[in-house]
Design an enzyme around this catalytic site. Structure first.
Site, short mmCIF file in Angstrom:
data_model
loop_
_atom_site.label_atom_id
_atom_site.label_comp_id
_atom_site.label_asym_id
_atom_site.label_seq_id
_atom_site.Cartn_x
_atom_site.Cartn_y
_atom_site.Cartn_z
N ASP A 196 0.87 -1.17 0.00
CA ASP A 196 0.00 0.00 0.00
C ASP A 196 0.91 1.23 0.00
O ASP A 196 2.13 1.12 -0.20
CB ASP A 196 -1.00 -0.04 1.17
CG ASP A 196 -0.33 0.13 2.53
OD1 ASP A 196 0.92 0.22 2.58
OD2 ASP A 196 -1.05 0.19 3.54
N CYS B 70 3.11 -3.25 4.04
CA CYS B 70 2.22 -2.15 4.41
C CYS B 70 2.91 -1.41 5.56
O CYS B 70 4.12 -1.55 5.72
CB CYS B 70 0.81 -2.64 4.77
SG CYS B 70 0.70 -3.78 6.16
N THR C 176 2.67 -1.60 9.00
CA THR C 176 3.18 -2.50 10.04
C THR C 176 3.46 -3.91 9.52
O THR C 176 4.20 -4.66 10.15
CB THR C 176 2.13 -2.65 11.16
OG1 THR C 176 0.92 -3.15 10.57
CG2 THR C 176 1.87 -1.33 11.86
N GLY C 177 2.81 -4.27 8.44
CA GLY C 177 2.85 -5.65 7.94
C GLY C 177 1.69 -6.47 8.49
O GLY C 177 1.42 -7.58 8.01
N MET D 24 -1.53 -6.70 5.92
CA MET D 24 -1.20 -7.56 4.77
C MET D 24 -1.12 -9.02 5.21
O MET D 24 -1.53 -9.93 4.46
CB MET D 24 0.12 -7.13 4.14
CG MET D 24 0.05 -5.83 3.35
SD MET D 24 -1.01 -5.98 1.90
CE MET D 24 -0.40 -4.60 0.92
N HIS E 155 11.11 -23.56 9.27
CA HIS E 155 10.06 -24.32 9.96
C HIS E 155 8.68 -24.19 9.33
O HIS E 155 7.86 -25.08 9.50
CB HIS E 155 9.97 -23.86 11.43
CG HIS E 155 11.09 -24.36 12.27
ND1 HIS E 155 11.09 -24.31 13.65
CD2 HIS E 155 12.28 -24.93 11.93
CE1 HIS E 155 12.22 -24.83 14.12
NE2 HIS E 155 12.96 -25.20 13.10
N HIS F 229 8.41 -30.68 10.53
CA HIS F 229 7.75 -29.43 10.14
C HIS F 229 6.83 -29.64 8.94
O HIS F 229 5.81 -28.97 8.80
CB HIS F 229 8.80 -28.36 9.83
CG HIS F 229 9.71 -28.13 10.99
ND1 HIS F 229 9.26 -27.61 12.18
CD2 HIS F 229 11.04 -28.39 11.16
CE1 HIS F 229 10.28 -27.55 13.03
NE2 HIS F 229 11.36 -28.02 12.44
C1 RB5 Z 1 -2.15 2.47 6.53
O1 RB5 Z 1 -2.30 3.65 7.24
C2 RB5 Z 1 -1.86 1.31 7.51
O2 RB5 Z 1 -2.99 1.07 8.29
C3 RB5 Z 1 -1.45 0.08 6.76
O3 RB5 Z 1 -0.34 0.36 6.00
C4 RB5 Z 1 -1.07 -1.13 7.60
O4 RB5 Z 1 -0.14 -0.80 8.56
C5 RB5 Z 1 -2.18 -1.94 8.11
O5 RB5 Z 1 -1.98 -2.97 8.78
#
Ligand code: RB5
Length: 152
Positions: free
Chosen positions: A8, A65, A67-68, A71, A98, A133
């Site tokens: 994003d 994204c 934080t990750g 996604m 694993h 695994h």
């Molecule tokens: C976008 O502001 C933010 O929410 C997105 O990039 C992501 O961190 C969501 O988990």
């Protein structure tokens, strides 16, 4: 390898760096967007990459994204996708050893580009251990089947 990559707006700059690494490593890639810094919804891009992995169109995926987390949530909705959120090297290595992770997820607002580069290199350089695994992954497949049939 054939890689699908997407982000994003919060992951766009890191995605550009990761694409350079993919080129260095000699991987083929398809960039599923986003392409501009305009605010977008991460599920739209997570879906495209995860679908490509889920259906076997590509071998691996990379999603970024802020934080990750978002996604990761999206990607792990898809059958056959094993997405791992790796914002440090140990997780990147273990997710391959694993978990045979086939989607790497990173947080563009959490880590810097140098660490991201090392994470990507480690993730591609590490092979699945198999053995016990592998049995655990089979159990995950059975859980996927149960979620489809509704029979637990
Ligand atoms: C976008 O502001 C933010 O929410 C997105 O990039 C992501 O961190 C969501 O988990």
């Amino acid at each position: 390898m054939n890689i699908a990559i997407g982000s994003d707006h919060a992951g766009l700059e890191m995605k550009k760096e990761v694409i350079l690494i993919l080129k260095d490593l000699g991987h083929d890639y398809t960039d599923y967007g986003t392409d501009t810094p305009d605010s977008v919804d991460y599920p739209d891009f997570g879906e495209k990459v995860s679908f490509a992995v889920s259906t076997g169109k590509v071998e691996r995926g990379i999603l970024i994204c802020g934080t990750g987390i978002g996604m990761s949530i999206v990607a792990n909705k898809f059958p056959n996708v094993r997405a791992a959120l790796c914002n440090e090297l140990f997780s990147a290595k273990m997710s391959r050893l694993h978990n045979d992770a086939n989607v790497l997820v990173m947080g563009g607002r959490i880590i810097g580009k140098d660490l991201a580069k090392e994470i990507v290199k480690t993730w591609f350089a590490t092979s699945f251990e198999g053995g016990r695994h592998g049995n655990r992954l089979k159990k995950i497949c059975l859980i996927e089947d149960k979620t489809k049939t509704g029979v637990v």
